[in-house]
Design a protein around this motif. Sequence first.
Motif, PDB file in Angstrom:
ATOM      1  N   ASN A  33       0.864  -1.198   0.000  1.00  0.00           N
ATOM      2  CA  ASN A  33       0.000   0.000   0.000  1.00  0.00           C
ATOM      3  C   ASN A  33       0.891   1.236   0.000  1.00  0.00           C
ATOM      4  N   VAL A  34       0.400   2.274  -0.678  1.00  0.00           N
ATOM      5  CA  VAL A  34       1.226   3.476  -0.861  1.00  0.00           C
ATOM      6  C   VAL A  34       0.637   4.648  -0.068  1.00  0.00           C
ATOM      7  N   ARG A  35       1.516   5.359   0.645  1.00  0.00           N
ATOM      8  CA  ARG A  35       1.148   6.596   1.318  1.00  0.00           C
ATOM      9  C   ARG A  35       2.116   7.686   0.867  1.00  0.00           C
ATOM     10  N   ASP A  36       1.679   8.937   0.987  1.00  0.00           N
ATOM     11  CA  ASP A  36       2.481  10.086   0.544  1.00  0.00           C
ATOM     12  C   ASP A  36       2.949  10.800   1.820  1.00  0.00           C
ATOM     13  N   TRP A  37       4.224  10.629   2.184  1.00  0.00           N
ATOM     14  CA  TRP A  37       4.689  11.042   3.512  1.00  0.00           C
ATOM     15  C   TRP A  37       5.233  12.465   3.526  1.00  0.00           C
ATOM     16  N   ILE A  38       4.938  13.161   4.635  1.00  0.00           N
ATOM     17  CA  ILE A  38       5.400  14.546   4.789  1.00  0.00           C
ATOM     18  C   ILE A  38       5.826  14.755   6.237  1.00  0.00           C
ATOM     19  N   HIS A  39       6.898  15.540   6.418  1.00  0.00           N
ATOM     20  CA  HIS A  39       7.346  15.815   7.786  1.00  0.00           C
ATOM     21  C   HIS A  39       6.354  16.757   8.464  1.00  0.00           C
ATOM     22  N   VAL A  40       6.114  16.520   9.760  1.00  0.00           N
ATOM     23  CA  VAL A  40       5.098  17.284  10.488  1.00  0.00           C
ATOM     24  C   VAL A  40       5.386  18.790  10.452  1.00  0.00           C
ATOM     25  N   LEU A  41       6.662  19.195  10.431  1.00  0.00           N
ATOM     26  CA  LEU A  41       6.941  20.644  10.426  1.00  0.00           C
ATOM     27  C   LEU A  41       6.581  21.276   9.089  1.00  0.00           C
ATOM     28  N   ASP A  42       6.670  20.516   8.004  1.00  0.00           N
ATOM     29  CA  ASP A  42       6.200  21.040   6.718  1.00  0.00           C
ATOM     30  C   ASP A  42       4.681  21.194   6.734  1.00  0.00           C
ATOM     31  N   HIS A  43       3.992  20.267   7.394  1.00  0.00           N
ATOM     32  CA  HIS A  43       2.535  20.404   7.555  1.00  0.00           C
ATOM     33  C   HIS A  43       2.222  21.660   8.379  1.00  0.00           C
ATOM     34  N   CYS A  44       2.962  21.858   9.469  1.00  0.00           N
ATOM     35  CA  CYS A  44       2.727  23.036  10.327  1.00  0.00           C
ATOM     36  C   CYS A  44       2.906  24.325   9.529  1.00  0.00           C
ATOM     37  N   ARG A  45       3.946  24.393   8.718  1.00  0.00           N
ATOM     38  CA  ARG A  45       4.191  25.602   7.923  1.00  0.00           C
ATOM     39  C   ARG A  45       3.052  25.833   6.934  1.00  0.00           C
ATOM     40  N   ALA A  46       2.521  24.758   6.397  1.00  0.00           N
ATOM     41  CA  ALA A  46       1.417  24.892   5.440  1.00  0.00           C
ATOM     42  C   ALA A  46       0.147  25.378   6.142  1.00  0.00           C
ATOM     43  N   VAL A  47      -0.141  24.826   7.312  1.00  0.00           N
ATOM     44  CA  VAL A  47      -1.340  25.249   8.058  1.00  0.00           C
ATOM     45  C   VAL A  47      -1.225  26.734   8.400  1.00  0.00           C
ATOM     46  N   ASP A  48      -0.035  27.138   8.816  1.00  0.00           N
ATOM     47  CA  ASP A  48       0.210  28.543   9.148  1.00  0.00           C
ATOM     48  C   ASP A  48      -0.098  29.441   7.936  1.00  0.00           C
ATOM     49  N   MET A  49       0.391  29.026   6.762  1.00  0.00           N
ATOM     50  CA  MET A  49       0.167  29.842   5.553  1.00  0.00           C
ATOM     51  C   MET A  49      -1.314  29.912   5.184  1.00  0.00           C
ATOM     52  N   VAL A  50      -1.982  28.777   5.256  1.00  0.00           N
ATOM     53  CA  VAL A  50      -3.404  28.767   4.883  1.00  0.00           C
ATOM     54  C   VAL A  50      -4.206  29.594   5.892  1.00  0.00           C
ATOM     55  N   PHE A  51      -3.847  29.472   7.165  1.00  0.00           N
ATOM     56  CA  PHE A  51      -4.555  30.230   8.202  1.00  0.00           C
ATOM     57  C   PHE A  51      -4.440  31.738   7.931  1.00  0.00           C
ATOM     58  N   HIS A  52      -3.228  32.188   7.581  1.00  0.00           N
ATOM     59  CA  HIS A  52      -3.024  33.626   7.403  1.00  0.00           C
ATOM     60  C   HIS A  52      -3.418  34.126   6.021  1.00  0.00           C
ATOM     61  N   LYS A  53      -3.253  33.268   4.996  1.00  0.00           N
ATOM     62  CA  LYS A  53      -3.423  33.801   3.632  1.00  0.00           C
ATOM     63  C   LYS A  53      -4.453  33.054   2.779  1.00  0.00           C
ATOM     64  N   GLY A  54      -4.977  31.930   3.293  1.00  0.00           N
ATOM     65  CA  GLY A  54      -5.905  31.138   2.497  1.00  0.00           C
ATOM     66  C   GLY A  54      -7.228  31.868   2.274  1.00  0.00           C
ATOM     67  N   ARG A  55      -7.842  31.605   1.111  1.00  0.00           N
ATOM     68  CA  ARG A  55      -9.111  32.272   0.798  1.00  0.00           C
ATOM     69  C   ARG A  55     -10.277  31.556   1.470  1.00  0.00           C
ATOM     70  N   ALA A  56     -11.181  32.323   2.071  1.00  0.00           N
ATOM     71  CA  ALA A  56     -12.326  31.756   2.788  1.00  0.00           C
ATOM     72  C   ALA A  56     -13.114  30.815   1.875  1.00  0.00           C
ATOM     73  N   GLY A  57     -13.523  29.681   2.434  1.00  0.00           N
ATOM     74  CA  GLY A  57     -14.335  28.725   1.682  1.00  0.00           C
ATOM     75  C   GLY A  57     -13.515  27.779   0.824  1.00  0.00           C
ATOM     76  N   GLU A  58     -12.182  27.968   0.803  1.00  0.00           N
ATOM     77  CA  GLU A  58     -11.337  27.141  -0.067  1.00  0.00           C
ATOM     78  C   GLU A  58     -10.746  25.940   0.676  1.00  0.00           C
ATOM     79  N   VAL A  59     -10.420  24.934  -0.128  1.00  0.00           N
ATOM     80  CA  VAL A  59      -9.714  23.746   0.382  1.00  0.00           C
ATOM     81  C   VAL A  59      -8.292  23.794  -0.170  1.00  0.00           C
ATOM     82  N   TYR A  60      -7.310  23.434   0.655  1.00  0.00           N
ATOM     83  CA  TYR A  60      -5.914  23.364   0.196  1.00  0.00           C
ATOM     84  C   TYR A  60      -5.342  21.983   0.507  1.00  0.00           C
ATOM     85  N   ASN A  61      -4.949  21.254  -0.535  1.00  0.00           N
ATOM     86  CA  ASN A  61      -4.234  19.992  -0.338  1.00  0.00           C
ATOM     87  C   ASN A  61      -2.799  20.275   0.102  1.00  0.00           C
ATOM     88  N   ILE A  62      -2.290  19.409   0.982  1.00  0.00           N
ATOM     89  CA  ILE A  62      -0.894  19.518   1.438  1.00  0.00           C
ATOM     90  C   ILE A  62      -0.269  18.137   1.309  1.00  0.00           C
TER      91      ILE A  62
END
Length: 340
Positions: free
Chosen positions: A206-235
């Motif tokens: 089975n295949v999973r797409d792995w990401i380090h937790v700190l890269d996830h944290c940086r992405a959440v931070d960016m979406v929180f501050h700059k993401g457009r309301a009502g939008e979904v962002y894949n990470i």
Amino acid sequence: MKILITGGAGFIGSNFVRFVLSRYPGYEVVNLDSLTYAGNLENLRDLEENDRHTFVKGDICDMTLLESLRFDSIIHFAAESHVDRSILDSSPFLRTNIGGTKNLLDLAKTRGLRMLHVSTDEVYGSISEGLFTEASPLSPNSPYAASKASSDLFVRAYHETYGVDAVITRCSNNYGPFQFPEKLIPLMIINALASKPLPVYGDGRNVRDWIHVLDHCRAVDMVFHKGRAGEVYNIGGRNEQQNIDIVSRILSSVSDVTGSDIAGLNGLITYVKDRPGHDRRYAIDPSKIESELGWRPTVGFENGIAETVRWYVGNRDWWGRITSGQYMKYYDVQYGRRLS
Ligand code: NAD
Ligand code: DAU
């Protein structure tokens, strides 16, 4: 800015609380976590003296408690997160992941707050070829994934119906420090260190797409501050790996760090009965967050895994208190109260 962070005593939440407090000296965090089996205050030990961090032991399903708290925005990590547990009993998943999220949405609606809902790539189901985009249909296969997909739809509905300023992130499989050792990577590391069998489900392909937790944290931070309301962002890390290859990589790191014989470690691999409804492959397209917000993963997988193995080797006390159950008492000691 005072942010309510839910689930901040868990794996990703605790990494995120630390990340936010160090990145934004002017921010305060109210960390709301009910300390289920997955919540561990020891994950936040280094923040005990930080007066910008307030820990509240409480349940997101308790609306009275939520209404008593004061904050300016919400980042929502709290969830029942483990697929195998959802297969055994989906009730807590329904309660927390759907009911709890709906409560937070009600607060965001009444108070006019921004809310970031942390979701998962599992809501899309399994994909044999290509990548999931934000436009892919939701097709969850496990009770966990169904509960997360339901909560995503509630977030969408609150945005469409009431204009709630909500954004959703859907991330792939995380790894890194403080991950509860029921998940593949930490389980394999601590079992290898203890010379215990390494249970690989099905054929291990089975295949999973792995990401380090700190890269996830940086992405959440960016979406929180700059993401457009009502939008979904894949990470996602554009880093697909078969489970058996992950296990082999972990074993070679364990052997490098501890000097254990690699043949002996490989001998611990034990193929076991497959997980029911086991999704064959997850693969996420992160182009939208890359092009719109400029996010890119920064931690290379080889280094990230080697560092993670070193972290678990260096923090035997941390996971030893989890395997013995002692970690559940940490809250009593810290707060002078008894857990029920
Ligand atoms: P985790 O299981 O390590 O932590 C969950 C935290 O939520 C725990 O501290 C727990 O005590 C708390 N919690 C559970 N029920 C609660 C309730 N009713 N009220 C308050 N707190 C409660 O989970 P994680 O792996 O850190 O995942 C965090 C979030 O990220 C989840 O929403 C999960 O769906 C999502 N996610 C996880 C991954 C991953 O690979 N782990 C990937 C994508 C998305
Ligand atoms: O994709 C994101 C999701 O990743 C998150 O939403 C979930 O919260 C998180 O738990 C994770 O779900 P998975 O089911 O992919 O993770 P888990 O670590 O449980 O399993 C990873 C893969 O390894 C999966 O194919 C099942 C397999 N596995 C897992 C365990 C625990 C094994 O082969 N043996 C095991 O003992």
